[in-house]
Design a protein around this motif. Structure first.
Motif, PDB file in Angstrom:
ATOM      1  N   GLN A   1      23.073 -26.910 -13.560  1.00  0.00           N
ATOM      2  CA  GLN A   1      22.546 -26.818 -14.997  1.00  0.00           C
ATOM      3  C   GLN A   1      21.813 -25.321 -15.844  1.00  0.00           C
ATOM      4  O   GLN A   1      21.006 -25.563 -14.997  1.00  0.00           O
ATOM      5  N   VAL A   2      22.102 -25.656 -16.962  1.00  0.00           N
ATOM      6  CA  VAL A   2      21.057 -25.269 -17.717  1.00  0.00           C
ATOM      7  C   VAL A   2      20.495 -25.803 -18.659  1.00  0.00           C
ATOM      8  O   VAL A   2      21.200 -25.822 -19.093  1.00  0.00           O
ATOM      9  N   ARG A   3      19.219 -25.934 -18.779  1.00  0.00           N
ATOM     10  CA  ARG A   3      18.807 -26.540 -20.060  1.00  0.00           C
ATOM     11  C   ARG A   3      17.813 -25.608 -21.173  1.00  0.00           C
ATOM     12  O   ARG A   3      17.383 -24.726 -20.458  1.00  0.00           O
ATOM     13  N   SER A   4      18.320 -25.961 -21.974  1.00  0.00           N
ATOM     14  CA  SER A   4      17.771 -24.984 -22.963  1.00  0.00           C
ATOM     15  C   SER A   4      17.032 -25.858 -24.746  1.00  0.00           C
ATOM     16  O   SER A   4      16.941 -27.017 -24.046  1.00  0.00           O
ATOM     17  N   ARG A   5      16.220 -25.692 -24.951  1.00  0.00           N
ATOM     18  CA  ARG A   5      15.363 -25.365 -26.014  1.00  0.00           C
ATOM     19  C   ARG A   5      15.835 -24.731 -27.252  1.00  0.00           C
ATOM     20  O   ARG A   5      15.677 -23.473 -27.260  1.00  0.00           O
TER      21      ARG A   5
ATOM     22  N   GLY B   1       9.755 -26.865 -27.952  1.00  0.00           N
ATOM     23  CA  GLY B   1       8.717 -28.319 -28.129  1.00  0.00           C
ATOM     24  C   GLY B   1      10.114 -29.379 -28.657  1.00  0.00           C
ATOM     25  O   GLY B   1       9.987 -30.782 -28.734  1.00  0.00           O
ATOM     26  N   GLY B   2      11.144 -28.238 -29.136  1.00  0.00           N
ATOM     27  CA  GLY B   2      12.446 -29.103 -28.991  1.00  0.00           C
ATOM     28  C   GLY B   2      12.912 -30.180 -28.508  1.00  0.00           C
ATOM     29  O   GLY B   2      12.891 -30.044 -27.075  1.00  0.00           O
ATOM     30  N   THR B   3      14.522 -30.453 -28.896  1.00  0.00           N
ATOM     31  CA  THR B   3      15.744 -31.861 -27.754  1.00  0.00           C
ATOM     32  C   THR B   3      16.037 -30.663 -27.064  1.00  0.00           C
ATOM     33  O   THR B   3      16.037 -29.428 -27.069  1.00  0.00           O
ATOM     34  N   VAL B   4      15.993 -31.208 -25.844  1.00  0.00           N
ATOM     35  CA  VAL B   4      16.952 -30.015 -24.747  1.00  0.00           C
ATOM     36  C   VAL B   4      18.105 -30.308 -25.018  1.00  0.00           C
ATOM     37  O   VAL B   4      18.339 -32.035 -24.616  1.00  0.00           O
TER      38      VAL B   4
END
Length: 86
Positions: free
Chosen positions: A1-5, A9-12
């Motif tokens: 998985q790759v998680r980003s914003r 502080g925004g939604t992941v």
């Protein structure tokens, strides 16, 4: 998985990179604001798993993180030969 914003502080946002199967090797390449996440069963053989467009400053901090997806279970991942090149 790759998680980003998209903002601090925004939604992941989570994107599956390796078709939902654990990959032996993962690779992340940045060209400007475009990130290409790849995976493979061995180093040097890559499949593109995800494309992300994230507005970022020219210089960034890089880190590696893992989790098991279950707060009661530890993850036993190992990072082998991580490298960062400009």
């Amino acid at each position: 998985q790759v998680r980003s914003r998209s903002t601090t502080g925004g939604t992941v946002t989570t994107q599956i990179v390796s078709g939902g199967k654990p990959a032996s090797w993962m690779r992340l390449v940045r060209k400007g604001d475009l990130f290409v996440a790849g995976y493979g069963k061995k180093a040097g053989t890559w499949s593109i798993g995800s494309l992300l467009n994230v507005s970022m400053a020219p210089n960034i901090y890089v880190g590696l993180a893992v989790d098991s997806g279950d707060p009661s279970t530890l993850n036993g991942a190992t990072f082998a030969t991580p490298t960062v090149t400009p």
